[in-house]
Design a protein around this motif. Structure first.
Motif, mmCIF file in Angstrom:
data_model
loop_
_atom_site.group_PDB
_atom_site.id
_atom_site.type_symbol
_atom_site.label_atom_id
_atom_site.label_comp_id
_atom_site.label_asym_id
_atom_site.label_seq_id
_atom_site.Cartn_x
_atom_site.Cartn_y
_atom_site.Cartn_z
ATOM 1 N N LEU A 118 0.834 -1.201 0.000
ATOM 2 C CA LEU A 118 0.000 0.000 0.000
ATOM 3 C C LEU A 118 0.872 1.257 0.000
ATOM 4 O O LEU A 118 0.580 2.232 -0.709
ATOM 5 C CB LEU A 118 -0.930 -0.018 1.217
ATOM 6 N N ALA A 119 1.952 1.242 0.743
ATOM 7 C CA ALA A 119 2.882 2.378 0.780
ATOM 8 C C ALA A 119 3.539 2.577 -0.579
ATOM 9 O O ALA A 119 3.718 3.724 -1.031
ATOM 10 C CB ALA A 119 3.924 2.161 1.865
ATOM 11 N N GLN A 120 3.908 1.476 -1.240
ATOM 12 C CA GLN A 120 4.522 1.589 -2.560
ATOM 13 C C GLN A 120 3.521 2.123 -3.593
ATOM 14 O O GLN A 120 3.879 2.929 -4.450
ATOM 15 C CB GLN A 120 5.057 0.224 -3.012
ATOM 16 N N ILE A 121 2.280 1.687 -3.493
ATOM 17 C CA ILE A 121 1.244 2.191 -4.407
ATOM 18 C C ILE A 121 1.072 3.695 -4.194
ATOM 19 O O ILE A 121 0.942 4.454 -5.156
ATOM 20 C CB ILE A 121 -0.084 1.435 -4.197
ATOM 21 N N VAL A 138 4.109 5.443 -5.791
ATOM 22 C CA VAL A 138 4.200 5.319 -7.237
ATOM 23 C C VAL A 138 3.002 5.953 -7.950
ATOM 24 O O VAL A 138 3.157 6.547 -9.008
ATOM 25 C CB VAL A 138 4.337 3.818 -7.639
ATOM 26 N N VAL A 139 1.825 5.894 -7.395
ATOM 27 C CA VAL A 139 0.623 6.333 -8.112
ATOM 28 C C VAL A 139 0.027 7.618 -7.526
ATOM 29 O O VAL A 139 -0.171 8.607 -8.243
ATOM 30 C CB VAL A 139 -0.441 5.207 -8.112
ATOM 31 N N ILE A 140 -0.268 7.620 -6.268
ATOM 32 C CA ILE A 140 -1.019 8.725 -5.659
ATOM 33 C C ILE A 140 -0.204 10.017 -5.601
ATOM 34 O O ILE A 140 -0.702 11.083 -5.982
ATOM 35 C CB ILE A 140 -1.518 8.338 -4.241
ATOM 36 N N LEU A 156 -1.130 13.582 -7.327
ATOM 37 C CA LEU A 156 -1.347 14.829 -6.586
ATOM 38 C C LEU A 156 -0.584 15.982 -7.225
ATOM 39 O O LEU A 156 -1.097 17.112 -7.305
ATOM 40 C CB LEU A 156 -0.934 14.665 -5.125
ATOM 41 N N GLY A 157 0.624 15.703 -7.668
ATOM 42 C CA GLY A 157 1.405 16.744 -8.358
ATOM 43 C C GLY A 157 0.727 17.192 -9.640
ATOM 44 O O GLY A 157 0.632 18.392 -9.930
#
Length: 129
Positions: free
Chosen positions: A4-7, A10-12, A16-17
């Motif tokens: 979950l931390a890696q997701i 890598v994604v969230i 956001l940026g």
């Protein structure tokens, strides 16, 4: 939990940026739109005011000065210059300093612009007569 931390990394976080950049761009676009609308309304206001002022002043000069000289047959080239000077002075006296400043920024040489507009208005009035 580590997955979950890696997701998130890598994604969230990159999303956001991208989302932040999009929101900033959208806000700037709305600010520009409001600014352009305001400038267009101000420009329309001042140019409409100038046009109406010139028309009114040409008509007033014609009624108070030109018509009486024409009836007497005394509307000479010198009288024409005087009629123009009276009209020009009336226009400049009516325009506010803010209007003069804005119009000068918009057209460059305000004196030349007003001169041309007065001459055009006189021509329109001659055609109507």
């Amino acid at each position: 939990m580590e997955l979950l931390a890696q997701i998130m990394e890598v994604v969230i976080i990159p999303l956001l940026g991208i989302l932040t950049a999009y929101i900033v761009k959208l806000v700037n676009s709305k600010i520009d739109e409001i600014s352009n609308k305001r400038n267009n309304e101000l420009e329309k206001k001042y140019f409409d005011m100038l046009g109406e002022t010139i028309t009114d002043c040409v008509i007033a000069t014609t009624q108070t000065y030109v018509d009486s000289l024409k009836k007497k047959g005394e509307f000479t080239a010198e009288a024409q210059k005087e009629a123009f000077n009276q009209t020009y002075a009336a226009v400049m006296n009516i325009l506010s300093e803010d209007a003069k400043k804005y119009l000068t920024e918009a057209v460059g040489d305000l004196n030349l612009y007003i001169t041309q507009k007065i001459e055009a208005e006189v021509k329109v009035n001659k055609t109507i007569e």
